[in-house]
Design a protein around this motif. Sequence first.
Motif, PDB file in Angstrom:
ATOM      1  N   PHE A   1      13.092   2.462  -1.259  1.00 43.26           N
ATOM      2  CA  PHE A   1      13.437   1.258  -2.014  1.00 43.26           C
ATOM      3  C   PHE A   1      13.216  -0.017  -1.198  1.00 43.26           C
ATOM      4  N   ILE A   2      13.636   0.014   0.063  1.00 42.29           N
ATOM      5  CA  ILE A   2      13.486  -1.188   0.874  1.00 42.29           C
ATOM      6  C   ILE A   2      12.022  -1.428   1.238  1.00 42.29           C
ATOM      7  N   SER A   3      11.213  -0.359   1.234  1.00 42.26           N
ATOM      8  CA  SER A   3       9.803  -0.504   1.618  1.00 42.26           C
ATOM      9  C   SER A   3       9.015  -1.369   0.648  1.00 42.26           C
ATOM     10  N   VAL A   4       9.483  -1.478  -0.609  1.00 48.78           N
ATOM     11  CA  VAL A   4       8.729  -2.272  -1.576  1.00 48.78           C
ATOM     12  C   VAL A   4       8.671  -3.747  -1.181  1.00 48.78           C
ATOM     13  N   ILE A   5       9.645  -4.207  -0.390  1.00 49.31           N
ATOM     14  CA  ILE A   5       9.633  -5.598   0.060  1.00 49.31           C
ATOM     15  C   ILE A   5       8.453  -5.847   0.990  1.00 49.31           C
ATOM     16  N   PHE A   6       8.091  -4.854   1.777  1.00 46.16           N
ATOM     17  CA  PHE A   6       7.035  -5.018   2.774  1.00 46.16           C
ATOM     18  C   PHE A   6       5.710  -4.397   2.348  1.00 46.16           C
ATOM     19  N   LEU A   7       5.769  -3.333   1.531  1.00 49.57           N
ATOM     20  CA  LEU A   7       4.550  -2.578   1.234  1.00 49.57           C
ATOM     21  C   LEU A   7       4.261  -2.424  -0.254  1.00 49.57           C
ATOM     22  N   GLY A   8       5.095  -2.993  -1.123  1.00 46.78           N
ATOM     23  CA  GLY A   8       4.894  -2.773  -2.546  1.00 46.78           C
ATOM     24  C   GLY A   8       5.095  -1.297  -2.875  1.00 46.78           C
ATOM     25  N   ARG A   9       4.366  -0.799  -3.860  1.00 49.78           N
ATOM     26  CA  ARG A   9       4.520   0.601  -4.277  1.00 49.78           C
ATOM     27  C   ARG A   9       3.543   1.516  -3.535  1.00 49.78           C
ATOM     28  N   PHE A  10       3.393   1.255  -2.246  1.00 49.90           N
ATOM     29  CA  PHE A  10       2.549   2.081  -1.392  1.00 49.90           C
ATOM     30  C   PHE A  10       3.020   3.530  -1.420  1.00 49.90           C
ATOM     31  N   TRP A  11       4.332   3.736  -1.471  1.00 50.64           N
ATOM     32  CA  TRP A  11       4.880   5.083  -1.541  1.00 50.64           C
ATOM     33  C   TRP A  11       4.305   5.840  -2.729  1.00 50.64           C
ATOM     34  N   CYS A  12       4.281   5.199  -3.887  1.00 51.64           N
ATOM     35  CA  CYS A  12       3.854   5.869  -5.121  1.00 51.64           C
ATOM     36  C   CYS A  12       2.407   6.337  -5.049  1.00 51.64           C
ATOM     37  N   GLY A  13       1.528   5.471  -4.575  1.00 55.27           N
ATOM     38  CA  GLY A  13       0.110   5.796  -4.595  1.00 55.27           C
ATOM     39  C   GLY A  13      -0.363   6.646  -3.447  1.00 55.27           C
ATOM     40  N   THR A  14       0.393   6.678  -2.334  1.00 51.13           N
ATOM     41  CA  THR A  14      -0.090   7.344  -1.128  1.00 51.13           C
ATOM     42  C   THR A  14       0.770   8.513  -0.679  1.00 51.13           C
ATOM     43  N   LEU A  15       2.083   8.411  -0.798  1.00 46.78           N
ATOM     44  CA  LEU A  15       2.972   9.377  -0.162  1.00 46.78           C
ATOM     45  C   LEU A  15       3.796  10.239  -1.116  1.00 46.78           C
TER      46      LEU A  15
END
Length: 469
Positions: A89-103
């Motif tokens: 959740f906190i990563s979206v501030i720095f990376l957007g939805r990078f989690w969704c597309g990559t991890l």
Amino acid sequence: MKVCEKSVEKENTLAAGGGADGVIRKVERFFVENRKNLFYVHIAMILVFLVLIAVPAFLPAPSESDGLSSNFVLFSKFMVWGLWFPLVFISVIFLGRFWCGTLCPQGALTEYANKKTLNKPVPRLLASGWVPVSSFIVITIAGQVLGVRDYPLATLELFGITTLAAVLTGFLFSRERRVWCRYLCPVGPLLSVFSRLGAISFENKVTPFHKGGLGGIRSGKGKAYLCPTFINTQTKTATSNCIECFKCVEPGNPASLHLSVRRPGREVEEIRTRDSNPWEVIFIFVAAGLSLGAFYWQSSPVFVMYKQSLGGLLMDMGLTNVIGWNGPWWLMVNYPAAGDVFNLLDAVSIATFMLGMTVFVGAVLFLVTALSSLCLKRDDSILSEVFALGYAYAPVALVSLVLGLGGILFDGMAELGIAAAFIKQSLFIAGIVWSAYIAFSLARRMVLPAAILSGGVIFMAFLWKGALF
């Protein structure tokens, strides 16, 4: 003609890269060139996911003397609930939805299932805005009734069901699309809203001077790409549904979308021109109340009084035997060895209490926001202004949710002698201030509407304070 030449020359200079923009272009090129290698990242994440979710369900419960380093059940609980969810959740501030597309393992599984898809069209009902909101409500309540944060069997059940749903969705619908990620993922709406606060976006840099000859560019529009989450890449202005898969990025082609860094919160401040979505604001109102309900039922005397009153009412209706029924572990908490067993009254009380908090908090936030919009005295309808001003609550909601989910993490920090309480308080205050600043911006810097909207922020913060501290 000279203006056109200067514009093209400027694009070529940016493509070559220099300074901060040069670093961004290198990062962009790296991910574009390594898209095919994501397979190995996905496999690794899927394996880690399966180990953390499945293995603890078949291990004995930890004893009081066990710790993270000596017991895998405790270790997996810390990794999932102490690190994974708060950091995503906190990563979206720095990376957007990078989690969704990559991890994301569920995202990867739905994508690979989609390669063998039946390619059925997405039903109109499934693509409705209320579906992801409903998915979040159902999964959140189910998680509380099952004890998903405390018991590995419940964790396996809930994640197992959602993972199978992700695979099935990919197999059934729309080739080269992620229908699960766009419409059904219960975490997706949170990341969608919060990604608008992020420092990362994919922007269309085409100007009206670029006409033809560059990959099919038309005046003022970018190139059309097949987006997995159904975004129109020619006219994209919002980050909410972008999972940063880099499939719409061609380094050196100004018609494609390009990785861009911006000031956090900027998109929300410009939400009236950034494809605002009423369902996102509705989700903010719903998620705030539902999440608060999930924290309050575990510690608030109000819940105890509510449960007693509901139990008395149902007993008067002759349902004493029914409300005392203890369901199986896969339906509600039922772990006698741990001294933790729910009956039907417990389950119904938790579910209805959370829904009641959702209605109460949502109604207050809506009324405060509507009052603020009335004071703006704009030509737009009050409702449309509510669905713009409502984004002001996103920062305080994000920070509060991260602090709540990260309770295990902060407890561990405190044990190590780190000033966890100070960090939590500082983050909480930062979220309030950020929301108040955005409220001032969205209210056109008018004092009265901004003050009223900030009152809604304080109301939400006050409730979260009672749950967190």
